[in-house]
Write a protein that holds these residues in place. Structure first.
Motif, short mmCIF file in Angstrom:
data_model
loop_
_atom_site.label_atom_id
_atom_site.label_comp_id
_atom_site.label_asym_id
_atom_site.label_seq_id
_atom_site.Cartn_x
_atom_site.Cartn_y
_atom_site.Cartn_z
N LEU A 1 55.24 -60.82 20.57
CA LEU A 1 53.97 -60.39 21.15
C LEU A 1 53.03 -59.94 20.04
CD1 LEU A 1 52.25 -59.51 23.66
CD2 LEU A 1 53.35 -57.29 23.43
N GLU A 2 53.57 -59.13 19.14
CA GLU A 2 52.76 -58.62 18.04
C GLU A 2 52.33 -59.77 17.12
OE1 GLU A 2 54.76 -55.42 16.14
OE2 GLU A 2 53.02 -54.83 14.95
N THR B 1 49.60 -61.77 18.71
CA THR B 1 48.34 -61.02 18.73
C THR B 1 47.64 -61.16 17.39
OG1 THR B 1 49.28 -59.46 20.29
CG2 THR B 1 47.28 -58.78 19.17
N SER C 1 44.16 -63.36 16.83
CA SER C 1 43.03 -62.65 16.23
C SER C 1 42.59 -63.34 14.94
CB SER C 1 43.40 -61.20 15.91
OG SER C 1 43.93 -60.56 17.04
N LEU D 1 38.77 -65.17 13.70
CA LEU D 1 37.90 -64.61 12.66
C LEU D 1 37.09 -65.65 11.87
CD1 LEU D 1 39.94 -61.64 11.15
CD2 LEU D 1 37.84 -61.55 12.49
N SER E 1 40.67 -60.58 5.33
CA SER E 1 41.29 -59.99 6.52
C SER E 1 42.41 -60.89 7.04
CB SER E 1 40.25 -59.80 7.64
OG SER E 1 39.12 -59.13 7.15
N MET F 1 46.40 -60.08 7.61
CA MET F 1 47.09 -60.35 8.87
C MET F 1 48.27 -61.29 8.65
SD MET F 1 43.62 -60.69 11.01
CE MET F 1 43.92 -60.37 12.71
N ARG G 1 51.14 -59.28 7.41
CA ARG G 1 51.79 -58.57 8.52
C ARG G 1 52.62 -59.54 9.38
NH1 ARG G 1 53.83 -54.84 9.67
NH2 ARG G 1 53.17 -54.58 11.83
#
Lengths: 122, 145
Positions: free
Chosen positions: A67-68, A71, A75, A79, A105, A109, A112
């Protein structure tokens, strides 16, 4: 998520981001080069999306929360498109800087996302 | 669209120059905060209702601040001050509390440890935002609804 591809993608996003920020700060309006760099970042994200969908079928499953992960991915996909439209509407040096900030950015991401998929053991 | 291409000191209420960059960074942070709070709330809201509710609140405030920076009217100018002031207050309060009493915020929010998980952008951005707002006040006469 294929790790080497992600690192390559991250390197391209950082390089493209720095290029756009520097060119923007010296006063360049968005050009084919800076728009192209952003488009490349977006293209690689689409490849990443395809890879993320396909990887679990090949036994390469995420160690962390899907899920993370998605997301972040969704996102990140939004961008460069937003920044690209902005650059088309406002042809100023700051639009070039914004292209760069967007690429950087995306790089954060991706970092991550890589952590979630490959490192996080929850 | 191309009313005056001079990026210098035209006393207009259109956001120009570095202000656009500020809006872009606010937009990215709003997206980041929204994404994180979405994940937190969907996955396990009951685990840490305070931290997660705060994340959601922060996300909403960032979204409103982004809109307020874009809309250069007298009313939105005031909203921009309020939301950006709230952000600075929030990051300082939650940042301090998360260090003094970690038990209170075991689950990360955007503002934990002064936004260290977001490269301290949540700490720096409100200051830049306030500086920008102070430098570019909205003239009530020229404001567009």
């Amino acid at each position: 998520m294929i790790e080497w591809f992600t690192w390559l993608q991250l390197a391209i996003a950082v390089a493209g981001g720095l290029l756009c920020v520097v060119l923007g700060l010296v006063g360049r309006k968005p050009t084919d080069l800076t728009m192209g760099a952003t488009a490349l970042v977006e293209l690689l994200l689409i490849v990443q999306l395809a890879a993320a969908i396909a990887a679990p079928l090949a036994g390469n499953t995420a160690t962390g929360s899907l899920l993370e992960f998605y997301t972040y991915l969704v996102s990140a996909l939004a961008l460069p498109v937003a920044a690209g439209f902005w650059a088309l509407v406002e042809r100023s040096r700051w639009s070039t800087v914004i292209l760069g900030v967007t690429c950087l950015s995306v790089a954060v991401m991706l970092y991550r996302m890589n952590q979630i998929w490959n490192v996080q053991g929850s | 669209m191309t009313d005056s291409q001079t990026d210098t000191t035209v006393p207009s209420n259109r956001v120009s120059g570095i202000g656009r960059l500020l809006i872009a960074v606010y937009g990215v942070l709003a997206l980041a905060a929204t994404g994180r709070s979405f994940v937190q709330i969907v996955r396990a809201f009951s685990e840490a209702p305070l931290a997660y509710a705060l994340s959601a609140l922060a996300a909403v405030v960032y979204i409103v601040a982004t809109i307020a920076l874009v809309k250069r009217t007298a009313l939105w100018y005031r909203i921009a001050w309020v939301t950006i002031g709230f952000e600075l207050f929030g990051v300082l309060l939650v940042g301090t509390l998360s260090l003094v009493d970690p038990a209170l915020f075991q689950h990360a929010t955007v503002w934990s440890v002064y936004g260290s998980g977001y490269l301290f952008i949540p700490l720096v951005l409100p200051v830049l935002g306030m500086w920008w707002l102070a430098r570019h006040p909205v003239s009530p006469i020229g404001s567009r609804a």
